[in-house]
Scaffold this motif. Structure first.
Motif, short mmCIF file in Angstrom:
data_model
loop_
_atom_site.label_atom_id
_atom_site.label_comp_id
_atom_site.label_asym_id
_atom_site.label_seq_id
_atom_site.Cartn_x
_atom_site.Cartn_y
_atom_site.Cartn_z
N LEU A 151 0.98 -1.22 -0.12
CA LEU A 151 -0.06 0.18 -0.05
C LEU A 151 1.05 1.47 -0.15
CD1 LEU A 151 -2.76 -1.11 2.31
CD2 LEU A 151 -3.14 -0.31 0.03
N ALA A 152 2.06 1.24 0.71
CA ALA A 152 3.02 2.34 0.50
C ALA A 152 4.00 2.24 -0.68
CB ALA A 152 3.71 2.40 1.75
N HIS A 153 3.72 1.40 -1.64
CA HIS A 153 4.25 1.26 -2.87
C HIS A 153 5.73 0.95 -2.70
CE1 HIS A 153 2.79 1.38 -6.82
NE2 HIS A 153 4.09 1.91 -7.28
N ARG A 154 5.93 -0.15 -1.69
CA ARG A 154 7.23 -0.28 -1.50
C ARG A 154 7.70 -1.74 -1.76
NH1 ARG A 154 7.48 2.65 4.38
NH2 ARG A 154 7.83 4.75 3.77
N GLU A 155 6.87 -2.41 -2.53
CA GLU A 155 7.35 -3.90 -2.86
C GLU A 155 8.77 -3.82 -3.42
OE1 GLU A 155 4.93 -2.01 -4.17
OE2 GLU A 155 5.08 -1.93 -6.40
N MET A 156 9.35 -4.97 -3.27
CA MET A 156 10.78 -5.11 -3.51
C MET A 156 11.14 -6.07 -4.70
SD MET A 156 12.31 -3.41 -1.08
CE MET A 156 13.87 -3.97 -0.90
N HIS A 157 9.99 -6.41 -5.31
CA HIS A 157 10.27 -7.34 -6.46
C HIS A 157 11.35 -6.58 -7.54
CE1 HIS A 157 6.36 -9.14 -5.86
NE2 HIS A 157 7.21 -9.83 -5.45
N TRP A 158 12.49 -7.35 -7.73
CA TRP A 158 13.66 -6.83 -8.86
C TRP A 158 12.89 -7.00 -10.08
CZ3 TRP A 158 18.89 -9.18 -7.21
CH2 TRP A 158 19.30 -8.60 -6.19
N LEU A 159 12.03 -7.73 -10.43
CA LEU A 159 11.47 -7.98 -11.85
C LEU A 159 9.97 -7.78 -11.60
CD1 LEU A 159 11.22 -9.02 -14.83
CD2 LEU A 159 11.34 -11.39 -13.90
N ARG A 160 9.38 -7.00 -12.47
CA ARG A 160 8.10 -7.01 -12.28
C ARG A 160 7.18 -6.85 -13.51
NH1 ARG A 160 9.36 -0.84 -12.01
NH2 ARG A 160 8.44 -0.12 -14.01
N VAL A 161 5.95 -7.18 -13.66
CA VAL A 161 5.27 -7.21 -15.08
C VAL A 161 4.25 -6.15 -15.21
CG1 VAL A 161 3.89 -8.59 -16.50
CG2 VAL A 161 5.61 -9.70 -15.14
#
Lengths: 967, 466
Positions: free
Chosen positions: A769-779
């Motif tokens: 929700l705070a927009h801090r996801e850590m995925h190095w690769l996103r789609v």
């Protein structure tokens, strides 16, 4: 030429290491001096001492173990009973990574997000630790005594009910037969929340046997999906995705490309690949299948019995909205004939499956590109497979004396109106074997751990019948039992799962058994075990039922689907999967009531507004989420969420099982009642429209445009002017990547593969929700158009390893620098966390450790970490490294073995997992490498080319192959 | 003033009976030598009764800053509202804003000294104090916003045993040089001007301990002509050194954005635009502090309406420069033809989710100073006070808007995301405001905040009382 070994011209040490490690240097002197001083300080001054820990070395080291070098073991992973081969990486006896097994026909080397995440499942600290009875811990011997008691031969199993998951294992099938012989009065229920029973029944109607359809999509020119998300779910998804993509690679403009029509309710991964897509409510699919069958049948009338033809002709006309689409589709099918195939969603009623079989038979593809094999699933011939109505009735009638449930959370994953939790209270002895303390475990008197697949000895079969041996990578962490061990106990047999399995296969292969056993284990498949295809003949008696199946008039239909992340709920405790954005909605940590923009507008519902879904007296509340491209006459809720948490936390999402009909009848009508409540949705991507930025970011064209122009992105072929010349040293190899958007389905297996390989932490719902996801690769997902013309474009996005990287020159400490082989490197130790690099990254692929994400990890979960990748601490930036640890490991290995690296030696984690081989990695300076050829493709383009950052990751433009009639 | 007169020095001009009336208006009440000194020094030695409680209150409020800093250090930057893509927000906004505020002080004390503007005399000490305290606040943030603040010294070029240096292409490295230079020069300049007044305090103070303390800080000043001569020369030299810093420091700060590739940041316009904005907000802060202080300390005869009007004119001029910069920025985006730049300047800022902030900025920074075209507004003390607050709000919002808008919607729409501050962010902002006020009140309490000796000199220059 072979690289000479230890030639004086080849630098002996790594750059930076200027002398042999053994020589005593000034540096060493200083460091030993400092260490001595520090030791003196701690020993004499401060009286603290590190706690004593015993290190136990191998007393007798296994031959194959070299500390620091990973071993790979072949095994198989099973979902809903269907196997897919895996290779598991093991470091000093602990599994650390799952990959696909290239030799397994259902994997072809690829792996799914579920398989990747199995690792976290294994090390999940929430797993049941031991046997307990009525909440108090109990001895295993007591449990075994209890098992022996309920399997009492004198009772003949009267009042004993077994609830089992779907399985295909020959060993278990054999054991089950023997259990039934021993306990003839016992009853077996297979639990499968969304079963494939309709698939088998459909085949039963059409062919007279529960057959599975095994199409060869490499030979299919036209593919029609009636709701089937065959590219991202279902038993053979990895293989089908590979075969589908093989016909979309377009290495030159003269290649041919398949055409995909998708008729579905909720936009799926498959829908995003469609050349033509139509959004319809679930019940309309049957009518459309009937209409399509008529289109094809009327052109092939010679093959069809008279009365069937007249029945079909009597079929009422479908709405004009559909008829243009169907007409064009029918003509396209008839043009392609035997190279066209129709696939159907497993949830569709049997008649629709039968209709698809009939269409395929009429077109001739059933004799060519489709193979029909007997279902490997035990019990598939039972029309009530998966439904627990019989169990419910028996419980209501008080006929159940003892109940044994293995690895099936049927109390949660069944229609809520069954109220199993309450009914189980009346059962004298109920035993639950499960991984987690789920609703079933809580409702049973006995709670026992079930072994994880990576802890088990078993055999299992793929859709096409190929049999694999499942071997354990680690001894059961919590003393869990396998189903075969439970069966053995019921049979009064105390042998281990290994011995049982070995004995079973020994009896089948008495000659050269040891060789057979070892080969099968090493390869992960048993040679020649695939089923022989059937050549069934079509029966037409389903047609009456098909055309009588009426669609629901003009109301909102409920579409309950399996979830792309938690499946039927079984992965609801897996943080990797919980935080994996749904490929289409990008929603994490929950589900939502998905509805079309039109319907939302009509009902005045906005994103995040909680709506109450009411269907036939049942109801559930979920936040609404508007999904462009969804059918305007339906609302979708995915199953598997809203479980009473095993963690004691509040349930995540809404429980779709509350709405599931106990009769298993067609999708009920639903009333949508908006409430005043709002619930924030943890979505990783808010903006989905590209507008006039499209040409800079996502290039696409129709096949015709591409063939006419000869290339895509011509404006990018011009030489870019730059004030700067690079005098950076260049190594012999220059790493680079290409991603073929025409092959990529966006299934997101790569996202989890990257997370598993690179120790990427999860941040929780609040973090997303705070927009801090850590995925190095996103789609990334981009949407344009509206209604059935909605176009969904998915684009994997990770660090582009720009040659003139904007992140590098703004870092004040030089913590992100370029390597001579073209990697944009992140030096964690030197990073002070100004985050300027992230600000200046045009692709926004850098991730920041806002907190110390890793310290909260459970020691058990730490075992899942890749020992070859640094765990990052708080305040440090991180991002995709092109799996630098794999590059260096492969390079070092090649050097020590005195050979030269060849194309394909270095494989990144995302590339390895990718079911469609959309990702290619390699040396771009090697003109013959796959990546160099792909970069030179006339579809290649750079994202944000005009910035002049010269990204090393290049994309190949997406093509669509529309039917000219519908264009 | 006649330069041929051998008995006068250009550094210490003789009384000039023909001084123009507008200069006379700066010190309307002529006094006997020493009378003004006694009055002004008395305000330091016998502080008003409200001052003590005010220091206590702002001191207590400053604990908020301490708490917010401690929480951030111990837990992580995650307690702020920042995210990816908006990795900078309140922290850097506060940094740029506070450092900008400092600029007016240096502008007044150095630039106006070099241009021989007499009206700087009464207010320069004030403004310099403000500069210092603003710099203290500003200096906190670059350290605080780092993920690993304990390694802040890696940005400083020092001969490390590992032989690693800062990366000199990064504007953050230039920032360290610019801000530390600025701080050093500002402290020196302020202290140099203060020496004669500290000596005067030493001489006037009734108690022995005070005389001792002021004596130490006065560095043995005894007021000889030779000492005055050296003092004046050094002061002029330092002013010449400080003046370019007014331009350079904020130019470099602006490059924290301008060297980036982001639409809305990547612009050669930024250095002058930021300098104008800095002086603009700084003048507003001077007014904000001076107007209440002037009234509370009854200094209307020293800081006169003429002073305020001149400040108001400066505010108007810098405000117009800032407005011009806004127009040029948008025009360049429109004429430049870059789709992302256009989208930023013409869509995201005026029409996106951040639009309310954008229009607040326009209203505060472009609209409100236009009222200063009217003499009546310029002469109304409390209107000026209100306007100064509006301008400061506008300038702070402008920094936030600039930073957040470009970060939140840069290139790939997939990565776009807004920003929402947390309580810790707010705590840091209000904490620094409190701490700033606290330092300022302490300054009022212990240091002659009106340059007594310079005023005496001006009193002398302007001639006998009329």
């Amino acid at each position: 030429m072979k690289e000479p070994r230890l030639s004086p011209l080849v630098p002996e040490f790594h750059p930076g290491e200027d002398q042999a490690p053994d020589e005593f240097s000034r540096r060493h002197f200083l460091s030993y001096g400092a260490a001595a001083l520090a030791l003196a300080g701690t020993g004499l001054g401060a009286c603290t001492r590190a706690p004593a820990e015993k290190i136990v070395p191998y007393r007798v080291a296994p031959n194959e173990v070299i500390p620091g070098r990973a071993l790979h073991y072949a095994s198989a992973s099973t979902l809903d009973g269907y196997a897919s081969g895996i290779l598991v990486e093991s470091h000093e006896g602990r599994p650390t990574k799952v990959e696909g097994n290239p030799e397994h026909p259902s994997s072809l080397g690829a792996s799914s997000a579920f398989q990747q995440a199995a690792l976290l499942e294994l090390y999940n600290p929430l797993r049941i630790g031991g046997v307990s009875r009525n909440g108090a811990s109990a001895a295993r011997s007591a449990l075994f005594a209890q098992l022996a008691d309920i399997a009492n031969v004198e009772q003949a199993g009267r009042g004993l009910h077994l609830v089992l998951p779907a399985f295909s294992s020959p060993l278990l099938a054999d054991q089950l037969v023997r259990v039934r012989e021993r306990l003839p009065e016992s009853t077996v229920h297979f639990h499968s929340p969304v079963s494939r029973s309709n698939v088998w029944q459909g085949a039963e109607r059409a062919f007279g046997a529960p057959l599975e359809t095994v199409p060869d999509l490499r030979r299919a020119d036209v593919i029609v999906s009636l709701g089937a998300d065959f590219l991202a779910s279902g038993p053979d998804q990895l293989k089908l995705a590979r075969q589908f993509a093989d016909r979309r690679r377009m290495s030159s403009k003269r290649d041919t490309m398949n055409r995909l029509y998708v008729i579905e309710t909720n936009p799926s991964v498959t829908g995003s690949m469609a050349d033509h897509r139509m959004a319809v409510p679930p019940s309309h699919v049957a009518r459309l299948a009937a209409a399509l069958l008529r289109e094809v049948a009327l052109a092939q009338s010679a093959q069809i019995p008279e009365q069937v033809l007249s029945l079909l002709a009597s079929e009422p006309r479908i709405s004009p909205v559909y008829s243009r689409f169907l007409g064009a589709l029918g003509r396209d099918l008839l043009r392609q004939r035997a190279s066209a195939v129709v696939l159907v969603d497993a949830r569709q009623p049997p008649e629709v499956h039968a209709a698809a079989h009939a269409i395929n038979a009429l077109l001739g593809s059933s004799k060519g590109i489709i193979g029909y094999v007997a279902s490997p699933i035990v019990g598939s011939e039972d029309p009530g497979f998966g439904s627990l109505r019989a169990l419910h009735d028996a419980l209501r009638a008080g006929e159940v004396r003892s109940l044994l449930s293995f690895d099936s959370d049927f109390v949660y994953a069944s229609p809520a109106s069954f109220d199993f939790a309450h009914l189980l209270g009346k059962v004298e002895q109920s035993i639950s074997f499960s991984a987690f303390e789920d609703a079933t475990a809580r409702a049973c008197t006995w709670r026992a751990p079930a072994a994880h697949e990576l802890e088990s000895w078993l055999d299992t079969r793929a859709l096409d019948g190929t049999t694999s041996l499942v071997q354990p990578l680690i001894a059961p962490l919590h003393g869990g039992l396998t189903l075969s061990e439970v069966f053995s106990r019921l049979l009064g047999d105390n042998r281990s799962a290994h011995d049982t399995l070995r004995a079973a296969w020994l009896s089948k292969n008495p000659e050269h058994f040891q060789q057979f056993w070892e080969t099968s284990l090493a390869h992960g498949v048993i040679e020649g075990s695939a089923s022989t295809p059937d050549e069934p003949t079509l029966r037409w008696d389903f047609v009456g039922d098909l055309i009588h199946r009426s669609s629901v008039p003009d109301r909102i239909e409920l579409n309950l689907e399996l979830d792309s992340r938690v499946h039927d709920g079984r992965f609801g405790d897996n943080p990797w999967l919980l935080e994996l954005p749904c490929p289409v909605t990008k929603l994490t940590w929950g589900n939502a009531a998905l509805l079309s923009p039109e319907l939302a507008h009509r009902l005045g519902i906005v994103d995040g507004q909680v709506v109450r879904l009411e269907a036939a007296g049942r109801s559930a509340q979920a936040p609404a989420l508007v999904v462009p491209g969804h059918s305007a006459e339906a609302v979708t809720l995915t199953l598997g969420w809203g479980r009473e948490g095993t963690t004691g936390n509040a349930p995540l999402g809404a429980n779709g099982y509350a709405l599931l009909s106990p009769l298993g009848d067609p999708p009920p009508l639903v009333r949508l009642v908006p409430t005043e409540k709002r619930e924030p949705l943890a979505i990783t991507q808010e903006y989905v429209s590209l507008g006039d930025l499209e040409s800079a970011i996502f290039q696409s064209a129709t096949l015709e445009e591409y063939q006419k122009a000869g290339q895509i992105g011509a404006e990018q072929r011009k030489k870019q002017l730059s004030l700067y010349t690079s005098d950076a040293p260049k190594a012999a190899r220059q790493w680079g990547m290409t991603i073929d958007l025409n092959a990529c389905t966006g299934c997101s297996a790569c996202v989890i593969a990257c997370q598993a390989e690179n120790n990427v932490p999860t941040v929780g719902r609040d973090g997303v929700l705070a927009h801090r996801e850590m995925h190095w690769l996103r789609v990334d997902r981009y949407v344009s158009g509206s209604g059935s013309a909605t176009r969904i474009q998915l684009q994997p996005m990770a660090c582009q390893h720009c040659e003139r990287a904007p992140c590098e020159y703004v870092c004040p400490t030089g913590a992100t620098v370029h390597s001579s082989d073209g990697l944009n490197q992140m030096i964690y130790n030197r990073c002070v966390g100004t985050r300027f690099c992230s600000n200046n990254c045009p692709y926004k692929v850098r991730r920041f450790n806002w907190f110390n994400y890793h310290t909260s990890d459970d020691p058990l979960r730490e075992l899942a970490r890749n020992p070859e990748v640094t765990v990052r601490g708080r305040g440090v930036m991180e991002k995709c490294t092109y799996c630098v640890q794999r590059i260096r490991k492969t390079e070092n290995l090649a050097r020590s073995e005195g050979r030269t690296l060849v194309d394909g030696n270095v494989v990144t984690a995302c590339e390895q997992a990718c079911p469609t081989r959309a990702i290619t990695f390699g040396d771009i300076d090697d003109a013959q490498s796959r990546v160099a050829l792909a970069r030179a493709s006339d579809r290649a383009f750079n994202v944000l080319n005009d910035l002049g950052a010269a990204p090393r990751t290049r994309y190949l433009a997406k093509l669509t192959n529309p039917n000219p009639e519908l264009a | 003033m006649s330069s041929s007169d051998a008995s006068t020095s250009p550094l210490w001009p003789a009384p000039d009976p023909s001084a123009p009336a507008n200069e006379r208006a700066l010190l309307p009440r002529r006094t006997e030598p020493g009378e003004l000194s006694r009055e002004l020094l008395g305000k330091v030695l016998r502080p008003p009764r409200w001052l003590g409680p005010a220091i206590l209150v702002t001191g207590c409020m400053s604990v908020l800053l301490l708490a917010a800093v401690a929480y951030t250090f111990t837990t992580g930057i995650g307690v702020w509202g920042n995210n990816i893509p908006v990795a900078w927000a309140f922290g850097i906004t506060n940094f740029v804003w506070w450092i900008g505020i400092g600029h007016a002080g240096t502008f007044i004390s150095a630039f106006l000294l070099l241009f021989e503007q007499k009206w700087r005399t009464s207010i320069n000490r004030f403004a310099e104090g403000m500069t210092l305290f603003a710099l203290v606040q500003a200096g906190l943030f670059p350290v605080l916003h780092m993920g690993r603040a304990w390694f802040f010294y890696w940005l400083i070029p020092y001969p490390s045993t590992m032989k690693v240096w800062p990366q000199f292409r990064s504007s953050l490295t230039w920032d360290v040089a610019a801000v530390s230079t600025y701080l050093t020069v500002s402290v020196l300049f302020w202290y140099l001007g203060l020496i004669p007044d500290l000596a005067a305090l030493r001489d006037y103070a009734p108690e022995r301990w005070r005389r001792r303390i002021y004596g130490i800080f006065a560095l043995g000043w005894y007021g000889s002509a030779a000492a005055w001569r050296r003092h004046r020369i050094t002061y002029g030299l330092l002013a010449a050194l400080a003046a370019p810093l007014v331009v350079s420091v904020h130019s470099i700060v602006s490059m924290d954005f301008a060297i980036g590739v982001l639409p809305g940041w990547h612009s050669t316009l930024f250095p002058p635009y930021f300098v104008a904005g800095a002086i603009y907000s700084g003048f507003a802060m001077v007014l904000t502090l001076m107007i209440p202080a002037r009234s509370l300390y009854r200094l209307e005869h020293v800081i006169t309406a003429a002073h305020l009007e001149k400040m108001a004119k400066m505010l108007l001029v810098t405000g117009l420069i800032v407005s011009y910069a806004y127009v040029v920025e948008a025009y360049l985006a429109w004429v430049g033809g870059d789709a992302f730049e256009r989208h930023m300047l013409l869509v995201v800022r005026p029409r996106g989710p951040i639009a309310p902030l954008f229009w607040l900025v326009i209203a505060c920074n472009c609209g409100s100073p236009l009222a200063l075209c009217f003499r009546r507004v310029r002469q109304s003390v409390w209107l000026l006070f209100a306007l100064s607050l509006v301008v400061q709000l506008g300038m702070w919002s402008e920094r936030l808007m600039l930073i957040v808008s470009s970060l939140s919607a840069d290139f790939l729409p997939s990565a776009w995301h807004g920003y929402r501050p947390t309580l810790v962010d707010a705590g840091l902002l209000f904490g620094t405001l409190s701490f700033f006020l606290f330092l300022f009140l302490v300054f009022l309490r212990f240091v002659p905040f009106i340059p007594v000796s310079e005023l005496e000199a001006m009193n002398h220059e302007l001639g006998e009382p009329v």
